[in-house]
Design a protein around this motif. Sequence first.
Motif, short mmCIF file in Angstrom:
data_model
loop_
_atom_site.label_atom_id
_atom_site.label_comp_id
_atom_site.label_asym_id
_atom_site.label_seq_id
_atom_site.Cartn_x
_atom_site.Cartn_y
_atom_site.Cartn_z
N VAL A 1 0.86 -1.18 0.00
CA VAL A 1 0.00 0.00 0.00
C VAL A 1 0.90 1.23 0.00
CG1 VAL A 1 -1.76 1.31 1.24
CG2 VAL A 1 -1.79 -1.19 1.30
N VAL A 2 0.60 2.17 -0.89
CA VAL A 2 1.29 3.45 -0.92
C VAL A 2 0.21 4.52 -0.87
CG1 VAL A 2 2.85 4.97 -2.20
CG2 VAL A 2 3.14 2.49 -2.34
N ASP A 3 0.31 5.40 0.14
CA ASP A 3 -0.69 6.47 0.27
C ASP A 3 -0.04 7.68 0.93
OD1 ASP A 3 -0.50 5.82 2.98
OD2 ASP A 3 -2.45 4.84 3.05
N ALA A 4 -0.86 8.61 1.38
CA ALA A 4 -0.35 9.87 1.93
C ALA A 4 0.51 9.67 3.18
CB ALA A 4 -1.51 10.81 2.24
N SER A 5 0.30 8.58 3.91
CA SER A 5 1.08 8.35 5.12
C SER A 5 2.43 7.69 4.85
CB SER A 5 0.28 7.52 6.12
OG SER A 5 0.02 6.25 5.58
N GLY A 6 2.58 7.00 3.74
CA GLY A 6 3.84 6.34 3.43
C GLY A 6 3.60 5.04 2.68
N VAL A 7 4.45 4.06 2.97
CA VAL A 7 4.38 2.75 2.31
C VAL A 7 4.17 1.70 3.40
CG1 VAL A 7 5.64 1.08 0.88
CG2 VAL A 7 5.96 3.54 0.50
N ALA A 8 3.32 0.73 3.10
CA ALA A 8 3.08 -0.37 4.05
C ALA A 8 3.19 -1.69 3.30
CB ALA A 8 1.71 -0.24 4.69
N TRP B 1 6.58 8.43 5.31
CA TRP B 1 7.42 9.14 4.33
C TRP B 1 8.66 9.78 4.93
CZ3 TRP B 1 7.09 7.57 -0.24
CH2 TRP B 1 5.89 7.24 -0.84
N PRO B 2 8.62 10.40 6.14
CA PRO B 2 9.85 10.99 6.67
C PRO B 2 10.97 9.99 6.94
CG PRO B 2 7.93 11.87 7.81
CD PRO B 2 7.45 10.74 6.95
N GLU B 3 10.66 8.69 7.04
CA GLU B 3 11.67 7.66 7.31
C GLU B 3 12.17 6.97 6.05
OE1 GLU B 3 10.05 4.94 10.15
OE2 GLU B 3 9.62 6.52 11.59
N ILE B 4 11.64 7.36 4.89
CA ILE B 4 11.98 6.67 3.64
C ILE B 4 12.98 7.49 2.84
CG2 ILE B 4 11.07 5.86 1.42
CD1 ILE B 4 8.42 5.31 2.82
N ARG B 5 14.08 6.84 2.45
CA ARG B 5 15.04 7.49 1.56
C ARG B 5 14.58 7.37 0.12
NH1 ARG B 5 21.06 5.61 2.07
NH2 ARG B 5 20.82 6.77 4.01
N SER B 6 14.15 6.15 -0.28
CA SER B 6 13.68 5.95 -1.65
C SER B 6 12.81 4.69 -1.72
CB SER B 6 14.84 5.85 -2.63
OG SER B 6 15.66 4.75 -2.31
N VAL B 7 12.02 4.62 -2.81
CA VAL B 7 11.18 3.46 -3.08
C VAL B 7 11.47 3.01 -4.51
CG1 VAL B 7 8.82 2.57 -3.22
CG2 VAL B 7 9.37 4.35 -1.55
N HIS B 8 11.71 1.71 -4.69
CA HIS B 8 12.02 1.15 -6.01
C HIS B 8 11.03 0.02 -6.31
CE1 HIS B 8 15.85 3.28 -5.74
NE2 HIS B 8 15.87 2.88 -4.48
N HIS B 9 10.77 -0.18 -7.60
CA HIS B 9 9.90 -1.29 -7.99
C HIS B 9 10.34 -1.85 -9.33
CE1 HIS B 9 8.06 2.29 -9.78
NE2 HIS B 9 7.53 1.49 -10.68
N LYS B 10 10.11 -3.16 -9.49
CA LYS B 10 10.43 -3.83 -10.76
C LYS B 10 9.63 -5.11 -10.82
CE LYS B 10 14.42 -6.47 -9.11
NZ LYS B 10 15.82 -6.78 -9.32
#
Length: 147
Positions: free
Chosen positions: A69-76, A88-97
């Motif tokens: 799940v990706v939404d306004a609060s971050g990624v779960a 989001w404040p704890e995330i440096r980056s998000v990758h997907h493939k």
Amino acid sequence: MTDQPPPPPAVPPGFGPPPPQYAPQASPPQAFPPQPVPPQYALPQYAPQPGPPGPGPEFLAVDKRNSVVVDASGVAFEMYDITVDFPWPEIRSVHHKASPDGKALMVAVVHLDGRVYECVVTAKPRERLRGWFAQLTWVLGHYRPTG
């Protein structure tokens, strides 16, 4: 014999009109000076403050065991009934493939301290994977625009 009507039945005490000593006294109507009508509700004396931003776009990918799940609060990530939230404040980056066999979506979150967390969600039918990529790219671009 005289034809007189029978006397009225006796009224039990407490019923009927009040005795004359308890009757209201008639008084002449009095004119009262007009009074200002108070306002029903007072208007707020402060400027409205902007509330939190409205909900933004969301992304959801689910299979039998896992979800992303990706939404306004971050990624779960949810994997085997364990949920891990990344604000989001704890995330440096998000990758997907796509997975090597092209049947699953692989999403990785890189934490600020460098740790990497990954979740894999199987796409059935396989065409769903293309839709997930398009939506996930758009949602991530909304929350993490490339600069």
